[in-house]
Write an enzyme that holds these catalytic residues in place. Structure first.
Site, mmCIF file in Angstrom:
data_model
loop_
_atom_site.group_PDB
_atom_site.id
_atom_site.type_symbol
_atom_site.label_atom_id
_atom_site.label_comp_id
_atom_site.label_asym_id
_atom_site.label_seq_id
_atom_site.Cartn_x
_atom_site.Cartn_y
_atom_site.Cartn_z
ATOM 1 N N HIS A 62 -10.364 -13.095 -17.781
ATOM 2 C CA HIS A 62 -10.993 -12.541 -18.985
ATOM 3 C C HIS A 62 -9.878 -12.062 -19.912
ATOM 4 O O HIS A 62 -9.519 -10.889 -19.934
ATOM 5 C CB HIS A 62 -11.928 -11.396 -18.596
ATOM 6 C CG HIS A 62 -12.753 -10.858 -19.720
ATOM 7 N ND1 HIS A 62 -13.942 -10.185 -19.509
ATOM 8 C CD2 HIS A 62 -12.584 -10.862 -21.065
ATOM 9 C CE1 HIS A 62 -14.452 -9.808 -20.663
ATOM 10 N NE2 HIS A 62 -13.633 -10.203 -21.640
ATOM 11 N N ASP A 91 -8.699 -8.355 -21.070
ATOM 12 C CA ASP A 91 -9.558 -8.471 -22.245
ATOM 13 C C ASP A 91 -8.745 -8.774 -23.499
ATOM 14 O O ASP A 91 -8.450 -9.924 -23.800
ATOM 15 C CB ASP A 91 -10.409 -7.211 -22.402
ATOM 16 C CG ASP A 91 -11.660 -7.432 -23.237
ATOM 17 O OD1 ASP A 91 -11.907 -8.584 -23.645
ATOM 18 O OD2 ASP A 91 -12.392 -6.461 -23.477
ATOM 19 N N ASP A 92 -8.380 -7.744 -24.269
ATOM 20 C CA ASP A 92 -7.598 -7.884 -25.502
ATOM 21 C C ASP A 92 -6.388 -6.957 -25.393
ATOM 22 O O ASP A 92 -6.354 -5.872 -25.992
ATOM 23 C CB ASP A 92 -8.450 -7.513 -26.719
ATOM 24 C CG ASP A 92 -9.666 -8.412 -26.860
ATOM 25 O OD1 ASP A 92 -9.533 -9.501 -27.420
ATOM 26 O OD2 ASP A 92 -10.748 -8.011 -26.392
ATOM 27 N N GLU A 126 -21.781 -4.827 -21.196
ATOM 28 C CA GLU A 126 -20.713 -3.887 -21.547
ATOM 29 C C GLU A 126 -21.293 -2.907 -22.565
ATOM 30 O O GLU A 126 -21.592 -1.768 -22.263
ATOM 31 C CB GLU A 126 -19.507 -4.614 -22.132
ATOM 32 C CG GLU A 126 -18.388 -3.663 -22.561
ATOM 33 C CD GLU A 126 -17.432 -4.281 -23.561
ATOM 34 O OE1 GLU A 126 -16.299 -3.775 -23.650
ATOM 35 O OE2 GLU A 126 -17.800 -5.234 -24.271
#
Length: 348
Positions: free
Chosen positions: A24, A285-286, A207
């Site tokens: 992810h 994620d980011d 989420e």
């Protein structure tokens, strides 16, 4: 393995060195401020921030949408194939230092095609980095095309059609962007078409959105993995289903805190997810926006949650390999390497 033989003081070193997969990671979310400024200068694009410090100061998010606003603005500096290559190559070099053996990289073509960047420019730059990463770094990687859920079903179908001439360069599709008001059912027909094409299927759910979005993603989109999924704990029947079916969750702890899903990591449910038998994994994620790449997510989570030890570290890494969209023989090789690594730690 006798994980009790591993001293807790060795745990952080083990987390850094153990082989692992990342499932992810939004490649646009790995765009570091330094590279944003470099690409903006190269492409002659003005930025609303005069310095790196001003840009970093803007990374104070109150929810998912406030993050997305700056995320899409940052992606605007990506103009050429070389830009997309540079972004992905920087991530893959970092992944190697984190002992990532395999990464499944999300990319958002609509973010770029909607501002006039050809799909070919995006995919060619990313795929060149993936190929070079495999050859020069020994990091396996695959690309997953994500549809932006705040856009329409029609836009998703258009993005899919534009991508099909490059079908051999990505392995699956996902669903990201803001959950609120954009339930998985909105894209059921698009995902049905992707399933017919033999693409692997994942989706962000649970989420910011409710636990019911996780059920929708499983039942209506027929996804194989849930990205995030931390709100599953609101529904005991869903928890039992996820555990029984071993549906992987690609959890992103630092992201969850940065986006105010949890007040801090000490409140994160990672220990609970593992304790009930859910196939959770840790991901970044980011990372350029949320304060850490994969190893930082492992280290911060294990520091905040004392119930997590060597056994859980092994389980998380094993889950990441088992959940990967790779040939079974390849996954078995990664797991053997993981087993050998922990066997050595237990015997030491």
């Amino acid at each position: 393995m006798n994980f009790a033989r591993i001293p807790r003081e060795n745990l952080h070193d083990i987390l850094r060195r153990m082989p692992k997969a990342e499932l992810h990671i939004h490649i646009e979310g790995s765009l570091e401020p330094e590279l944003i400024f470099e690409l903006a200068a190269r492409n002659g694009m003005p930025l609303p921030y005069a310095t790196l410090e001003e840009l970093r100061a803007a990374y104070a998010f109150t929810d998912l949408q406030s993050f997305l606003d700056i995320y899409y603005a940052g992606a605007g500096v990506l103009q050429t194939e070389e830009d997309f290559f540079a972004m992905a190559w920087a991530y893959l070099k970092r992944a190697r230092t984190d002992n990532v053996r395999h990464a499944e990289i999300f990319f958002d073509p609509q973010t770029h095609t909607e501002r006039g960047i050809p799909f070919a420019t995006v995919i060619n730059g990313l795929e060149r980095a993936v190929r070079r990463g495999r050859e020069e770094l020994g990091v396996s990687a695959s690309l997953i095309l994500c549809f932006l859920r705040h856009l329409s079903e029609e836009a998703a179908f258009a993005a899919l059609e534009e991508a099909l001439p490059f079908r051999d360069r990505f392995i699956g599709v996902g669903l990201d962007s803001g959950e609120r008001g954009n339930p998985p059912e909105k894209f059921a027909r698009v995902f049905a078409r992707c399933r017919e094409l033999g693409l692997r299927l994942v989706a962000h759910a649970g989420e910011e959105g409710p636990a019911g979005y996780i059920s929708q993603a499983l039942d209506l989109l027929k996804v194989e993995r849930i990205d995030h999924g931390v709100r599953c704990l609101e529904d005991p029947r869903l928890v039992a289903r996820l555990a029984e079916q071993r549906v992987p969750l690609t959890v992103c702890p630092l992201s969850n805190v940065k986006l105010c899903v949890f007040p801090d990591l000490s409140a994160h449910p990672m220990g609970k997810l593992l304790a009930v038998g859910i196939a959770a994994t840790i991901n970044s994620d980011d990372p350029a926006y949320f304060g850490g790449y994969l190893n930082e997510n492992y280290l911060a989570t294990f520091t905040a949650l004392p119930e997590l030890g060597a056994k859980e570290a092994y389980q998380l890494a094993r889950n990441s390999f088992q959940a990967a969209f790779a040939d079974e023989s390849v996954k078995e090789g990664w797991i053997r390497e993981l087993d050998d690594f922990f066997a050595q730690q237990c015997s030491g």
